[in-house]
Design a protein around this motif. Structure first.
Motif, short mmCIF file in Angstrom:
data_model
loop_
_atom_site.label_atom_id
_atom_site.label_comp_id
_atom_site.label_asym_id
_atom_site.label_seq_id
_atom_site.Cartn_x
_atom_site.Cartn_y
_atom_site.Cartn_z
N THR A 122 65.34 -60.17 -134.58
CA THR A 122 66.38 -59.17 -134.85
C THR A 122 67.26 -59.54 -136.04
O THR A 122 68.10 -58.74 -136.45
CB THR A 122 67.29 -58.98 -133.62
OG1 THR A 122 68.03 -60.19 -133.38
CG2 THR A 122 66.48 -58.62 -132.39
N VAL A 142 56.65 -56.44 -132.06
CA VAL A 142 57.69 -55.97 -132.99
C VAL A 142 57.06 -55.19 -134.14
O VAL A 142 57.53 -54.10 -134.51
CB VAL A 142 58.51 -57.16 -133.53
CG1 VAL A 142 59.41 -56.72 -134.68
CG2 VAL A 142 59.34 -57.78 -132.42
N SER A 171 55.56 -51.88 -132.95
CA SER A 171 56.63 -50.94 -132.58
C SER A 171 57.32 -50.38 -133.82
O SER A 171 57.83 -49.26 -133.80
CB SER A 171 57.66 -51.65 -131.69
OG SER A 171 57.07 -52.10 -130.50
N SER A 172 57.33 -51.16 -134.90
CA SER A 172 58.02 -50.75 -136.12
C SER A 172 57.18 -49.84 -137.00
O SER A 172 57.73 -49.01 -137.74
CB SER A 172 58.45 -51.98 -136.93
OG SER A 172 59.30 -52.81 -136.18
N ARG A 188 52.70 -45.33 -130.03
CA ARG A 188 52.91 -46.71 -129.57
C ARG A 188 52.10 -47.10 -128.33
O ARG A 188 51.50 -48.18 -128.30
CB ARG A 188 54.40 -46.94 -129.33
CG ARG A 188 54.79 -48.41 -129.19
CD ARG A 188 56.29 -48.53 -129.30
NE ARG A 188 56.76 -48.02 -130.58
CZ ARG A 188 57.93 -47.42 -130.76
NH1 ARG A 188 58.74 -47.25 -129.75
NH2 ARG A 188 58.27 -46.99 -131.96
N LEU A 243 59.69 -55.51 -143.03
CA LEU A 243 60.37 -55.14 -141.79
C LEU A 243 61.61 -56.00 -141.55
O LEU A 243 61.74 -56.68 -140.53
CB LEU A 243 59.41 -55.25 -140.59
CG LEU A 243 58.17 -54.35 -140.63
CD1 LEU A 243 57.24 -54.65 -139.47
CD2 LEU A 243 58.57 -52.89 -140.64
N PRO A 259 65.11 -56.50 -140.33
CA PRO A 259 65.96 -55.77 -139.37
C PRO A 259 67.38 -55.55 -139.86
O PRO A 259 68.09 -54.71 -139.31
CB PRO A 259 65.95 -56.68 -138.14
CG PRO A 259 65.70 -58.05 -138.68
CD PRO A 259 64.78 -57.85 -139.86
N SER A 277 64.50 -50.33 -142.98
CA SER A 277 63.08 -50.64 -142.89
C SER A 277 62.30 -49.38 -142.59
O SER A 277 62.80 -48.46 -141.96
CB SER A 277 62.83 -51.67 -141.77
OG SER A 277 63.54 -52.85 -142.02
N SER A 285 60.05 -46.87 -140.68
CA SER A 285 59.76 -46.68 -139.26
C SER A 285 58.28 -46.56 -139.01
O SER A 285 57.82 -46.69 -137.89
CB SER A 285 60.46 -45.42 -138.74
OG SER A 285 60.00 -44.29 -139.45
N GLY A 311 65.94 -53.37 -129.55
CA GLY A 311 65.24 -54.63 -129.82
C GLY A 311 65.32 -55.57 -128.63
O GLY A 311 64.33 -56.22 -128.26
#
Length: 508
Positions: A64, A115, A118-119, A126, A181, A183, A187, A189, A411
């Motif tokens: 994070t 992570v 998911s990003s 997902r 990416l 945080p 960033s 999506s 997160g």
């Protein structure tokens, strides 16, 4: 082409992580023959678990505040370093150190996979990609057994070198295709977006200064004490012995202090603390956490101990046991991506654990009723039911959990899901291993009071090389030994269906 290559490369880390875990279990007899020191055997497993689970919260926090790509590469290097130490080990101590380092790198890779996926995917996409992670995990379990059985005593080191080779193969993809990416900056999506904003650079030192050092230390100490106490209790030390009581007391004290420190933000702040304990008080979060933890416990305990059932009770080789697990693995491999594709389209995310929980619980009851002479139909039917039921709701938490927490805590919600799965698997395997070994060992000592505890323990764990002790017994004594092991396995299978049943109750 770029997108599939990226996805395969990223999730390959999960495959390696699981392959490494199962491969090491299969190679235990070879490692004991190479290094001896059977008294240090538990540390091969405990070290890996400690390196992984004790760092779940700190690793989740790092993702994070630091760019995911950089952390992923860092943990990949750490995992490769640990694998290299294991592959070149000249002593049991060196092997154990390598396992600890590999465990720390492995949990960082697993967290990074979640992570990154998911990003770079949408909410609708997902579940399908998380399902691919589950497939890689299952394939790693089965191929680890197959690969371990094929390696033999002469080439066991290549089991660890394989991790380095695969990591090296995909490194160009990691370097060129994974987005940064960051945080702490804007960033993308979704990776496939054509417009990727340039992240605003933030100095490294200010990021690291936000780490909750006290919370990190307390969380590591609490988990380390708990896993160590469970793993060695009743085996190396009596449950009431000072070392075991010290481990548990230290764990309870550290955990209590951790919650107080996180609640009061002592030496930290509400935005920089390791974990916002308030979200645990959200009823829906607790229910989703329970469902996810119980599902993971039931599924992976069932998979692990069905392998032991085929080897210890049915006399199958490692390769034979791996082949006989294919019905369960096959159902997982088919239904996980199918559920990932269907779930976003039909909705009803909380109905999936109800249906899956019913199916898996019935399968778990079937496992608990296994006997030494159960017919193939009733051996494979529970496997199929667990494989289907487990796959129906394993990835549900990744969709449900973020929807129940504030926007700024998503997160941490993902970290909580990882804890529910990885933590429950580690604790379940440690606890089940302790229960199975202690119960079986006490019963075998009653049957063979003249035999040393070490010989009986090696026979139970399958680390007795060619099984000289069991082979030396008369047919009647061998049947009694198998009966003891079967009773121990049924106890573990009881935990399997209770876990699925608890997840069903939580879902309802």
């Amino acid at each position: 082409v770029q997108w599939p290559v990226l996805v395969v490369s990223v999730i390959s880390a999960v495959f390696l992580y699981c392959l490494d875990t199962n491969l090491t279990s299969i190679l235990i007899p070879v490692l004991l023959a190479e290094f001896g020191q059977a008294s240090k055997l538990p540390w091969i497993f405990v070290g890996f678990s400690l390196g992984a689970i004790a760092l779940v919260l700190p690793v989740g926090k790092l993702y994070t505040i630091l760019p995911a790509k950089h952390l992923y590469l860092l943990f990949l290097t750490l995992f490769a370093l640990g694998s290299g130490l294991c592959g070149t080990a000249q002593s049991m101590n060196m092997l154990i150190i390598g396992r600890v380092i590999a465990g720390a790198g492995g949990i960082g890779l697993y967290t990074g996979v979640i992570v990154i996926l998911s990003s770079v995917t949408t909410v609708q996409e997902r579940p399908a990609y998380v399902g691919l992670v589950g497939i890689c995990w299952s394939l790693g379990r089965i191929l680890g057994a197959l690969f371990g059985g094929l390696l033999g005593s002469r080439s066991w080191r290549w089991g660890f070198f394989l991790n380095i080779l695969v990591a090296g193969l995909f490194t160009p993809v990691y370097l060129t295709m994974i987005p940064t990416l960051d945080p702490l900056s804007l960033s993308p999506s979704k990776f496939k977006s054509k417009s990727t904003p340039t992240p605003t650079p933030t100095p490294l030192l200010p990021r690291l200064l936000t780490l909750d050092i006290l919370g990190t230390l307390l969380s590591i100490i609490s988990i380390t004490g708990l896993i160590t106490g469970i793993s060695f209790g009743g085996l190396s030390y009596a449950w009431s012995s000072p070392p075991i009581l010290t481990f548990f007391s230290l764990s309870i004290l550290s955990l209590t202090l951790f919650f107080l420190q996180q609640k009061t933000c002592f030496l930290t702040s509400p935005t920089t603390r390791l974990f916002p304990v308030e979200i645990i008080g959200i009823p829906e979060v607790c229910l989703v956490f329970t469902i996810s933890a119980c599902c993971s416990t039931g599924g992976f305990l069932g998979l692990e101990y069905m392998s032991l059932y085929f080897q210890l009770v049915r006399g199958e080789s490692t390769l034979g046991a791996a082949v006989r697990l294919l019905p369960m693995i096959g159902c997982m491999a088919v239904f996980m991506p199918l559920v990932g594709w269907v779930m976003p389209r039909v909705g009803g995310v909380l109905y999936w654990p109800v249906v899956g929980g019913v199916i898996a619980t019935v399968g778990g009851v079937g496992l608990a009723r296994l006997q030494t002479d159960t017919t193939p139909l009733w051996v494979y039917t529970p496997q199929i039911l667990i494989g289907i039921g487990f796959a129906l709701y394993l990835q549900m938490a990744y969709t449900a959990m973020p929807s129940y927490v504030p926007a700024g805590q998503k997160g941490n919600a993902m970290t909580l899901v990882i804890i529910s799965q990885m933590g429950s698997i580690a604790f379940a395997l440690s606890t089940a291993g302790s229960i199975f070994t202690n119960l079986s060992l006490s019963n075998l000592q009653a049957l063979f009071p003249a035999q040393s505890r070490c010989v009986l323990q090696e026979a139970i764990s399958g680390t007795s090389g060619n099984g000289e002790f069991v082979k030396s017994l008369s047919e009647g004594d061998r049947e009694r030994v198998v009966g003891v092991l079967m009773r121990g396995l049924r106890g573990i299978f009881t935990i399997v269906y209770i876990s699925f049943a608890l997840s069903l109750v939580a879902a309802i």
